[in-house]
Motif scaffolding. Sequence first.
Motif, PDB file in Angstrom:
ATOM      1  N   ARG A 121       0.778  -1.264  -0.042  1.00  0.00           N
ATOM      2  CA  ARG A 121       0.188   0.098  -0.217  1.00  0.00           C
ATOM      3  C   ARG A 121       0.755   1.335   0.044  1.00  0.00           C
ATOM      4  N   ASP A 122       1.826   1.260   0.955  1.00  0.00           N
ATOM      5  CA  ASP A 122       2.943   2.362   0.730  1.00  0.00           C
ATOM      6  C   ASP A 122       3.385   2.504  -0.590  1.00  0.00           C
ATOM      7  N   ILE A 128       1.770   6.696  -6.930  1.00  0.00           N
ATOM      8  CA  ILE A 128       0.737   7.999  -7.222  1.00  0.00           C
ATOM      9  C   ILE A 128       1.667   9.140  -7.410  1.00  0.00           C
ATOM     10  N   GLN A 129       2.526   9.338  -6.036  1.00  0.00           N
ATOM     11  CA  GLN A 129       3.221  10.468  -5.923  1.00  0.00           C
ATOM     12  C   GLN A 129       4.130  10.839  -7.173  1.00  0.00           C
ATOM     13  N   LEU A 130       5.151   9.749  -7.391  1.00  0.00           N
ATOM     14  CA  LEU A 130       5.999   9.870  -8.355  1.00  0.00           C
ATOM     15  C   LEU A 130       5.270  10.171  -9.774  1.00  0.00           C
ATOM     16  N   THR A 131       4.164   9.499 -10.208  1.00  0.00           N
ATOM     17  CA  THR A 131       3.620  10.014 -11.337  1.00  0.00           C
ATOM     18  C   THR A 131       2.751  11.320 -11.571  1.00  0.00           C
ATOM     19  N   GLY A 132       2.516  11.846 -10.079  1.00  0.00           N
ATOM     20  CA  GLY A 132       2.022  13.128 -10.043  1.00  0.00           C
ATOM     21  C   GLY A 132       0.462  13.043 -10.304  1.00  0.00           C
ATOM     22  N   ALA A 133      -0.096  12.025 -10.257  1.00  0.00           N
ATOM     23  CA  ALA A 133      -1.544  11.772 -10.434  1.00  0.00           C
ATOM     24  C   ALA A 133      -2.350  12.400  -9.263  1.00  0.00           C
ATOM     25  N   HIS A 134      -1.749  12.735  -8.135  1.00  0.00           N
ATOM     26  CA  HIS A 134      -2.386  12.990  -6.899  1.00  0.00           C
ATOM     27  C   HIS A 134      -2.534  14.784  -7.209  1.00  0.00           C
ATOM     28  N   GLN A 135      -2.185  15.456  -7.842  1.00  0.00           N
ATOM     29  CA  GLN A 135      -2.255  16.735  -8.290  1.00  0.00           C
ATOM     30  C   GLN A 135      -2.947  17.235  -9.379  1.00  0.00           C
ATOM     31  N   PRO A 136      -3.690  18.127  -9.481  1.00  0.00           N
ATOM     32  CA  PRO A 136      -4.406  18.651 -10.732  1.00  0.00           C
ATOM     33  C   PRO A 136      -3.430  18.890 -11.686  1.00  0.00           C
ATOM     34  N   SER A 137      -3.760  17.875 -12.718  1.00  0.00           N
ATOM     35  CA  SER A 137      -2.991  18.105 -14.086  1.00  0.00           C
ATOM     36  C   SER A 137      -3.322  17.205 -15.120  1.00  0.00           C
TER      37      SER A 137
END
Length: 215
Positions: A121-122, A128-137
């Motif tokens: 899970r970590d 998700i963070q490395l791909t930037g999918a958690h930010q509006p983009s």
Amino acid sequence: MIVQDMMNKKPVTARPETTIMEALLTLKKHRIRHLPVIVDDGTLAGIISDRDLRDASPSIFDAADHADKFERPVSEIMVSDVITAHPLDFAEDLLSIFYEHQIGCIPVLEHEKLVGVITERDMLYTLIQLTGAHQPSSHLEVKVDNIAGQLADVASLIKNFKININSVLVYPSKQDDTQKILVLRIGTMNPYRVASELRQNGYDVIWPQEPEVGQ
């Protein structure tokens, strides 16, 4: 990203003398699936999973007749040959380890002492963070020749729009090993103008596709 930035620094643990029943209750209480087993000085002795505990427990149909099995210590069923990580290991290296060994948890050791754990899970959240999918983009994919400078050239064109690049991933083209795919998350909700500019400069933009005109 390194392991110490994403690991759980306060892992729930067990001792070799912890009983199977105690371990089961601990997993349930903390809603976790793995328990590192440590000795008094913090050295890792092994690890147990919810599957290990289920396999060692009596069937629900005859649990009452074999209650003594729940009193066995986890040292009898734990995995002693444990795959571990160091706090300064890289996240991408651990992704390969999780995949190749089909495991769900890796204890993190420093000077042979347990300092944290990292789970599937970590790793998913890290991805998700490395791909930037958690930010509006927006998602942008560009196929380029596998030569030096291609990423810099694409980034330079995006810079002209005063748009930030949140993340970049690069992977080989499945159709042609002389090309690579640049996968970018860019800080705009309208990637079409960037895609149009890239196409005008001769780049093969895979995504977003060109809007269809006049149905």
